[in-house]
Design a protein around this motif. Structure first.
Motif, mmCIF file in Angstrom:
data_model
loop_
_atom_site.group_PDB
_atom_site.id
_atom_site.type_symbol
_atom_site.label_atom_id
_atom_site.label_comp_id
_atom_site.label_asym_id
_atom_site.label_seq_id
_atom_site.Cartn_x
_atom_site.Cartn_y
_atom_site.Cartn_z
ATOM 1 N N CYS A 7 89.825 -9.397 24.283
ATOM 2 C CA CYS A 7 88.670 -10.991 24.076
ATOM 3 C C CYS A 7 88.179 -11.804 22.444
ATOM 4 O O CYS A 7 88.415 -11.017 21.576
ATOM 5 C CB CYS A 7 86.937 -10.404 24.569
ATOM 6 N N VAL A 8 88.941 -12.960 22.498
ATOM 7 C CA VAL A 8 88.616 -13.603 21.101
ATOM 8 C C VAL A 8 86.806 -14.382 21.619
ATOM 9 O O VAL A 8 87.024 -15.468 21.723
ATOM 10 C CB VAL A 8 89.295 -14.511 20.378
ATOM 11 N N ASP A 9 86.322 -14.282 20.226
ATOM 12 C CA ASP A 9 84.747 -14.660 20.049
ATOM 13 C C ASP A 9 84.212 -14.647 18.824
ATOM 14 O O ASP A 9 83.503 -13.593 18.777
ATOM 15 C CB ASP A 9 83.524 -15.311 21.394
ATOM 16 N N ASP A 10 84.113 -15.691 18.356
ATOM 17 C CA ASP A 10 83.103 -15.844 16.913
ATOM 18 C C ASP A 10 81.995 -15.124 16.686
ATOM 19 O O ASP A 10 81.203 -14.940 16.182
ATOM 20 C CB ASP A 10 83.546 -16.718 15.445
ATOM 21 N N GLU A 11 80.872 -15.390 17.778
ATOM 22 C CA GLU A 11 80.234 -15.042 17.953
ATOM 23 C C GLU A 11 79.334 -13.408 19.015
ATOM 24 O O GLU A 11 80.464 -13.850 19.725
ATOM 25 C CB GLU A 11 79.331 -16.550 18.833
ATOM 26 N N ARG A 12 79.417 -13.232 17.974
ATOM 27 C CA ARG A 12 78.542 -11.873 18.209
ATOM 28 C C ARG A 12 78.871 -11.273 20.131
ATOM 29 O O ARG A 12 79.104 -10.586 20.479
ATOM 30 C CB ARG A 12 78.406 -10.142 17.640
ATOM 31 N N GLU A 13 76.915 -11.835 20.050
ATOM 32 C CA GLU A 13 76.950 -11.816 21.384
ATOM 33 C C GLU A 13 77.624 -12.589 22.618
ATOM 34 O O GLU A 13 77.412 -11.697 23.350
ATOM 35 C CB GLU A 13 75.141 -12.606 21.038
ATOM 36 N N VAL A 14 77.881 -13.284 21.943
ATOM 37 C CA VAL A 14 78.877 -13.435 23.307
ATOM 38 C C VAL A 14 79.995 -12.869 23.597
ATOM 39 O O VAL A 14 80.035 -13.161 24.255
ATOM 40 C CB VAL A 14 79.242 -14.971 22.242
ATOM 41 N N LEU A 15 80.790 -12.359 22.204
ATOM 42 C CA LEU A 15 82.103 -11.527 22.997
ATOM 43 C C LEU A 15 81.291 -10.137 23.219
ATOM 44 O O LEU A 15 82.121 -9.840 23.989
ATOM 45 C CB LEU A 15 82.412 -11.100 21.464
ATOM 46 N N ASP A 16 80.251 -10.017 22.777
ATOM 47 C CA ASP A 16 79.404 -8.448 23.402
ATOM 48 C C ASP A 16 79.138 -8.872 25.324
ATOM 49 O O ASP A 16 79.605 -7.638 25.939
ATOM 50 C CB ASP A 16 78.492 -8.033 22.794
ATOM 51 N N ASP A 27 84.196 -4.833 31.432
ATOM 52 C CA ASP A 27 83.977 -3.374 31.090
ATOM 53 C C ASP A 27 84.683 -2.606 32.240
ATOM 54 O O ASP A 27 85.287 -1.847 32.449
ATOM 55 C CB ASP A 27 83.040 -3.046 30.912
ATOM 56 N N CYS A 28 84.822 -3.774 33.543
ATOM 57 C CA CYS A 28 85.160 -3.322 35.147
ATOM 58 C C CYS A 28 86.410 -2.479 35.133
ATOM 59 O O CYS A 28 87.344 -1.310 35.971
ATOM 60 C CB CYS A 28 84.973 -3.652 36.258
ATOM 61 N N PHE A 29 87.375 -3.082 34.640
ATOM 62 C CA PHE A 29 88.754 -3.027 33.956
ATOM 63 C C PHE A 29 89.175 -2.515 33.091
ATOM 64 O O PHE A 29 90.524 -2.378 32.453
ATOM 65 C CB PHE A 29 90.057 -4.632 33.634
ATOM 66 N N GLU A 30 88.430 -1.551 32.137
ATOM 67 C CA GLU A 30 88.134 -0.922 30.605
ATOM 68 C C GLU A 30 88.951 0.324 31.401
ATOM 69 O O GLU A 30 90.010 1.411 30.720
ATOM 70 C CB GLU A 30 87.297 -0.620 30.492
ATOM 71 N N GLU A 31 88.703 1.245 32.626
ATOM 72 C CA GLU A 31 89.910 2.046 33.075
ATOM 73 C C GLU A 31 91.362 1.927 33.439
ATOM 74 O O GLU A 31 92.152 3.257 32.885
ATOM 75 C CB GLU A 31 89.563 2.935 34.336
ATOM 76 N N TYR A 32 91.804 0.755 33.424
ATOM 77 C CA TYR A 32 92.858 0.610 33.376
ATOM 78 C C TYR A 32 93.570 -0.057 32.799
ATOM 79 O O TYR A 32 95.244 -0.282 32.352
ATOM 80 C CB TYR A 32 93.544 0.026 34.825
ATOM 81 N N PHE A 33 93.309 -0.561 31.592
ATOM 82 C CA PHE A 33 93.563 -1.626 30.366
ATOM 83 C C PHE A 33 93.099 -1.349 29.353
ATOM 84 O O PHE A 33 91.836 -0.640 29.289
ATOM 85 C CB PHE A 33 93.142 -3.088 30.536
ATOM 86 N N LEU A 34 93.497 -1.510 28.404
ATOM 87 C CA LEU A 34 92.428 -1.292 27.324
ATOM 88 C C LEU A 34 91.735 -2.510 26.837
ATOM 89 O O LEU A 34 92.484 -3.856 26.277
ATOM 90 C CB LEU A 34 93.944 -0.899 25.474
ATOM 91 N N LEU A 35 90.836 -2.012 26.244
ATOM 92 C CA LEU A 35 89.727 -3.697 26.433
ATOM 93 C C LEU A 35 89.039 -3.304 24.880
ATOM 94 O O LEU A 35 88.784 -2.521 24.415
ATOM 95 C CB LEU A 35 88.444 -3.403 27.417
ATOM 96 N N GLU A 36 89.261 -4.754 24.589
ATOM 97 C CA GLU A 36 89.426 -5.191 22.889
ATOM 98 C C GLU A 36 88.644 -6.260 22.621
ATOM 99 O O GLU A 36 88.691 -6.894 23.436
ATOM 100 C CB GLU A 36 90.562 -5.284 21.780
ATOM 101 N N GLY A 37 87.321 -6.808 21.165
ATOM 102 C CA GLY A 37 86.943 -7.855 21.267
ATOM 103 C C GLY A 37 87.388 -8.122 19.962
ATOM 104 O O GLY A 37 87.356 -6.763 18.600
ATOM 105 N N ALA A 38 87.876 -8.972 19.394
ATOM 106 C CA ALA A 38 87.491 -9.746 18.588
ATOM 107 C C ALA A 38 87.005 -10.500 18.006
ATOM 108 O O ALA A 38 86.674 -11.713 17.903
ATOM 109 C CB ALA A 38 89.040 -9.920 17.577
ATOM 110 N N GLU A 39 86.430 -11.045 16.280
ATOM 111 C CA GLU A 39 85.519 -12.239 15.942
ATOM 112 C C GLU A 39 85.834 -12.872 15.297
ATOM 113 O O GLU A 39 85.380 -13.985 14.694
ATOM 114 C CB GLU A 39 84.566 -11.471 14.894
#
Length: 165
Positions: free
Chosen positions: A8-17, A24-36
């Motif tokens: 997930c890529v969004d420069d606004e931290r609140e939106v990204l979070d 986050d329900c997909f986190e068990e099966y996929f690596l979930l990362e965020g970038a600002e």
């Protein structure tokens, strides 16, 4: 089983979070990362590739400081290592011309306008990941539990028929 990345890529931290929390329900099966930023996203993708993890899905904002989301998605589409990734533009500011460019040149798979609905983003992510797994994973069965079970089973059945098993 986390050999695929959702970024997930969004420069606004609140939106990204908020996006990360909604999926986050997909986190068990996929690596979930965020970038600002796009620069941070590129680092995450490079690190993941170095560890043998493939980008499966990117959710990207359009208006960001150093590079637009659409130009980044086009860049990912043009790179043989990331071209197969599903691409979701998540923005409230991309105009029709920008969106058409993303569809025509970045193989944009879906567009969601901000503000989004949590169920809508989860359903969209589930559909895109299901498509990705069917198209790219030789053994899709383990993914049926987390994704669209019926579509995965249908794809498995179609492959058996087409291969004459």
């Amino acid at each position: 089983m986390n050999k695929y990345l959702i970024l997930c890529v969004d420069d606004e931290r609140e939106v990204l979070d908020s996006v990360l929390q909604d999926i986050d329900c997909f986190e068990e099966y996929f690596l979930l990362e965020g970038a600002e930023s796009v620069a941070e996203a590129k680092e995450i993708i490079a690190d993941a590739q170095a560890e043998g993890t493939q980008l499966a899905l990117i959710l990207c904002d359009h208006i960001m400081p150093e590079q637009t989301g659409i130009s980044f998605l086009i860049e990912l589409y043009d790179d043989k290592l990331t071209t197969k990734a599903k691409k979701l533009l998540l923005t409230g500011q991309a105009g029709l011309e920008d969106t058409v460019e993303a569809i025509n040149h970045a193989s944009l798979d879906f567009y969601l306008a901000k503000p989004w609905n949590g169920d809508e983003i989860r359903d969209t992510v589930k559909n895109l990941l299901t498509q990705f797994i069917i198209e790219n994973e030789p053994q899709p069965m383990p993914w049926a539990q987390a994704l669209d079970t019926e579509k995965i089973f249908n794809a498995i059945a179609e492959n058996r028929i087409s291969f004459g098993e």
